[in-house]
Design a protein around this motif. Sequence first.
Motif, PDB file in Angstrom:
ATOM      1  N   THR A 162       0.859  -1.187   0.000  1.00 18.17           N
ATOM      2  CA  THR A 162       0.000   0.000   0.000  1.00 18.17           C
ATOM      3  C   THR A 162       0.895   1.237   0.000  1.00 18.17           C
ATOM      4  N   GLN A 163       0.398   2.352  -0.602  1.00 13.27           N
ATOM      5  CA  GLN A 163       1.186   3.559  -0.753  1.00 13.27           C
ATOM      6  C   GLN A 163       0.356   4.812  -0.498  1.00 13.27           C
ATOM      7  N   ARG A 164       1.088   5.872  -0.129  1.00 14.65           N
ATOM      8  CA  ARG A 164       0.457   7.182   0.040  1.00 14.65           C
ATOM      9  C   ARG A 164       1.519   8.249  -0.193  1.00 14.65           C
ATOM     10  N   LEU A 165       1.130   9.337  -0.868  1.00 13.18           N
ATOM     11  CA  LEU A 165       2.038  10.462  -1.092  1.00 13.18           C
ATOM     12  C   LEU A 165       1.338  11.751  -0.673  1.00 13.18           C
ATOM     13  N   ILE A 166       2.006  12.536   0.168  1.00 19.26           N
ATOM     14  CA  ILE A 166       1.496  13.836   0.624  1.00 19.26           C
ATOM     15  C   ILE A 166       2.479  14.897   0.161  1.00 19.26           C
ATOM     16  N   VAL A 167       1.981  15.926  -0.507  1.00 21.73           N
ATOM     17  CA  VAL A 167       2.846  16.984  -1.032  1.00 21.73           C
ATOM     18  C   VAL A 167       2.281  18.347  -0.631  1.00 21.73           C
ATOM     19  N   ASN A 168       3.136  19.181  -0.069  1.00 18.03           N
ATOM     20  CA  ASN A 168       2.799  20.576   0.225  1.00 18.03           C
ATOM     21  C   ASN A 168       3.346  21.458  -0.895  1.00 18.03           C
ATOM     22  N   THR A 169       2.480  22.311  -1.453  1.00 18.64           N
ATOM     23  CA  THR A 169       2.909  23.232  -2.502  1.00 18.64           C
ATOM     24  C   THR A 169       2.432  24.640  -2.173  1.00 18.64           C
ATOM     25  N   THR A 170       3.005  25.613  -2.892  1.00 16.80           N
ATOM     26  CA  THR A 170       2.588  27.005  -2.758  1.00 16.80           C
ATOM     27  C   THR A 170       2.678  27.673  -4.123  1.00 16.80           C
ATOM     28  N   ASP A 171       1.814  28.663  -4.334  1.00 15.49           N
ATOM     29  CA  ASP A 171       1.920  29.470  -5.550  1.00 15.49           C
ATOM     30  C   ASP A 171       2.455  30.864  -5.238  1.00 15.49           C
ATOM     31  N   GLY A 172       3.000  31.010  -4.030  1.00 11.74           N
ATOM     32  CA  GLY A 172       3.533  32.286  -3.588  1.00 11.74           C
ATOM     33  C   GLY A 172       2.539  33.086  -2.787  1.00 11.74           C
ATOM     34  N   THR A 173       1.257  32.739  -2.932  1.00 13.86           N
ATOM     35  CA  THR A 173       0.197  33.435  -2.192  1.00 13.86           C
ATOM     36  C   THR A 173      -0.515  32.495  -1.241  1.00 13.86           C
ATOM     37  N   ASP A 174      -0.938  31.364  -1.769  1.00 12.28           N
ATOM     38  CA  ASP A 174      -1.658  30.376  -0.973  1.00 12.28           C
ATOM     39  C   ASP A 174      -0.853  29.083  -0.878  1.00 12.28           C
ATOM     40  N   ASP A 175      -1.075  28.368   0.231  1.00 14.62           N
ATOM     41  CA  ASP A 175      -0.442  27.073   0.440  1.00 14.62           C
ATOM     42  C   ASP A 175      -1.467  25.966   0.241  1.00 14.62           C
ATOM     43  N   PHE A 176      -1.026  24.849  -0.316  1.00  9.64           N
ATOM     44  CA  PHE A 176      -1.911  23.735  -0.616  1.00  9.64           C
ATOM     45  C   PHE A 176      -1.276  22.436  -0.125  1.00  9.64           C
ATOM     46  N   GLN A 177      -2.103  21.457   0.176  1.00  8.99           N
ATOM     47  CA  GLN A 177      -1.633  20.120   0.518  1.00  8.99           C
ATOM     48  C   GLN A 177      -2.469  19.097  -0.229  1.00  8.99           C
ATOM     49  N   GLU A 178      -1.795  18.246  -0.973  1.00  9.67           N
ATOM     50  CA  GLU A 178      -2.455  17.168  -1.700  1.00  9.67           C
ATOM     51  C   GLU A 178      -2.102  15.836  -1.026  1.00  9.67           C
ATOM     52  N   VAL A 179      -3.120  15.096  -0.610  1.00  9.67           N
ATOM     53  CA  VAL A 179      -2.940  13.775  -0.021  1.00  9.67           C
ATOM     54  C   VAL A 179      -3.453  12.752  -1.025  1.00  9.67           C
ATOM     55  N   ILE A 180      -2.544  12.036  -1.672  1.00 12.75           N
ATOM     56  CA  ILE A 180      -2.914  11.033  -2.671  1.00 12.75           C
ATOM     57  C   ILE A 180      -2.786   9.657  -2.016  1.00 12.75           C
ATOM     58  N   ALA A 181      -3.919   9.158  -1.538  1.00 13.01           N
ATOM     59  CA  ALA A 181      -3.982   7.871  -0.837  1.00 13.01           C
ATOM     60  C   ALA A 181      -4.982   6.982  -1.574  1.00 13.01           C
ATOM     61  N   PRO A 182      -4.538   6.160  -2.506  1.00 16.55           N
ATOM     62  CA  PRO A 182      -5.467   5.368  -3.328  1.00 16.55           C
ATOM     63  C   PRO A 182      -6.317   4.382  -2.536  1.00 16.55           C
ATOM     64  N   ASN A 183      -5.868   3.979  -1.326  1.00 20.61           N
ATOM     65  CA  ASN A 183      -6.581   2.945  -0.561  1.00 20.61           C
ATOM     66  C   ASN A 183      -6.746   1.663  -1.383  1.00 20.61           C
ATOM     67  N   VAL A 184      -5.689   1.325  -2.086  1.00 20.51           N
ATOM     68  CA  VAL A 184      -5.664   0.113  -2.904  1.00 20.51           C
ATOM     69  C   VAL A 184      -4.533  -0.773  -2.405  1.00 20.51           C
ATOM     70  N   VAL A 185      -4.812  -2.045  -2.173  1.00 17.29           N
ATOM     71  CA  VAL A 185      -3.781  -3.013  -1.809  1.00 17.29           C
ATOM     72  C   VAL A 185      -3.308  -3.708  -3.076  1.00 17.29           C
ATOM     73  N   ASN A 186      -2.049  -3.481  -3.418  1.00 15.38           N
ATOM     74  CA  ASN A 186      -1.463  -4.168  -4.567  1.00 15.38           C
ATOM     75  C   ASN A 186      -1.126  -5.603  -4.166  1.00 15.38           C
ATOM     76  N   LEU A 187      -1.786  -6.554  -4.733  1.00 16.72           N
ATOM     77  CA  LEU A 187      -1.533  -7.972  -4.466  1.00 16.72           C
ATOM     78  C   LEU A 187      -0.750  -8.539  -5.641  1.00 16.72           C
ATOM     79  N   TYR A 188       0.514  -8.889  -5.409  1.00 14.07           N
ATOM     80  CA  TYR A 188       1.392  -9.321  -6.486  1.00 14.07           C
ATOM     81  C   TYR A 188       1.294 -10.830  -6.698  1.00 14.07           C
ATOM     82  N   PRO A 189       1.573 -11.284  -7.914  1.00 10.21           N
ATOM     83  CA  PRO A 189       1.524 -12.731  -8.184  1.00 10.21           C
ATOM     84  C   PRO A 189       2.518 -13.498  -7.302  1.00 10.21           C
ATOM     85  N   VAL A 190       2.160 -14.725  -6.965  1.00 10.95           N
ATOM     86  CA  VAL A 190       3.051 -15.585  -6.176  1.00 10.95           C
ATOM     87  C   VAL A 190       4.338 -15.828  -6.962  1.00 10.95           C
ATOM     88  N   TYR A 191       5.474 -15.743  -6.261  1.00 10.16           N
ATOM     89  CA  TYR A 191       6.762 -15.978  -6.898  1.00 10.16           C
ATOM     90  C   TYR A 191       7.616 -16.855  -5.987  1.00 10.16           C
TER      91      TYR A 191
END
Length: 510
Positions: free
Chosen positions: A330-359
Amino acid sequence: MKKILLSLLLGSSLITIAQETTTGDGLRYALNNLTGTARFRGMSGAFGALGGDLSAINVNPAGSLFFSNNYASISGSLYNVYNRSDYFGTRTNENFSTLDLNQIGAVLIFNDTSEKNNWSKIAFALNYDNTNDFDTKIFSAGTNPTNSVDQYFLNKAQGLPVEYVTLQNNESISDLYAYLGEASGLGFPAQQAMLAYQSYLIESDGPDTYFTNVPSGGNYYQENYVSATGYNGKLSANIATSYKNRLFIGMNLNAHFTDYVKATSVYESNNNPLFSSGYTATALQFDNELYTYGTGFSLNLGAIVKVTEGFRAGIAYESPTWYRLTDELTQRLIVNTTDGTDDFQEVIAPNVVNLYPVYTIQTPSKITFSGAFIFNKKGLLSIDYGMKDYSNIKFKPTNDALFNNLNTQIRQQFNSAYELRIGGEIKIKNWSIRGGYRFEESPYKLTTTMGDLIGYSGGLGYNFSESKLDFAFANDSRNKQIAFLSSGMTDTAQVRTSNNNVTVTYSIYF
């Protein structure tokens, strides 16, 4: 089915995709810690020609014949791991402890006293040992003067058509992440690109090219936190027999069990000059949780020769272990950005479990040569020398493009390595005093990646005639490099890991 239903109830989906695996994943199952009973640990595991201990049959299966009576033991350990990390001049440390029931087993001895049969003794044993304890915590932090974490995501994104990382009408982040994982030819790299693109960490300046929103021209403060739990367990069924009380031979059939969870969190911040237009990324946090579980099989063959009453010689072979493993991520990426005036936070949390093939992972085989000197039942000295070729680690199926590439990397990176164990014991009436030394050569050709392991041990035991109580303390340490990410930004922290273990074993004769 229960796992799938639980994922749905939690708002997650479970998909099967092609994974990103590293050579270190193979090495994790090829390396074994010094584990077992307190007597075994107290002598640094130097039992290849000695026997007479349930954990010793993991080294040489013929060792079960050196019990004079039926015997059983149970062991518990306190594991402590101390990790000191150095990253761009900043030193940090983490200390972690855990308790575990790490060994339980019994052996049955059958003697033919008629003196008509040269094969006069047979032993049957069943023993469980934790062969590896994965519990650890590592924290690294420092200011990187050149490289940002964004290079990992750019490395995955370049060449990928931007339409694949762009949300379509009525499509959610979870939908897109799952689609990229399942789509042929896309998989894991495309998922990483999408996380960065949707969080405005990177943007597109062409149909399949990307640029970063992380500003250059300054420093990047970075942290990496690793938390791992889990174990490798081995259940051994042993049979051994002796010829004229001089030659002792034995065999183990081993079932292996593994359960491993590794959570990582990479954080980065910067105060570099802002871009004059558009978004500027000022901080990010990238979280991953990998869960690996499965089973395996191996066998051991061994022989011990009683050259004289005071000297024994042994040889033992440990086959490769064939593991069948499954990974979930499982993965999640959080990024804080700014345009010089306002600040933003993007939380990209797919809530997906990657189940890989048996190896399958095939670990290398091992051969051990041993000698033991017994001094009139008042003491002993034992030496084991083992060889293992880590370049023989294999991921299967070998016709898979990813695994074929990994196997090539393994042959390039890993080497044959030896292990030396020396143990001694002195008996004073009912007391036993023990000590040991262990050296394990680095499995890497480039030893700065992982250094040699050096370990020391000591122990004390008391025999109550029908039962025994043993204590042991063991310490080992080695240096290694840890990369925050698998590609792009590959700067490493220099980590020194020290393991301190206390083991208590209670044994009975019956």
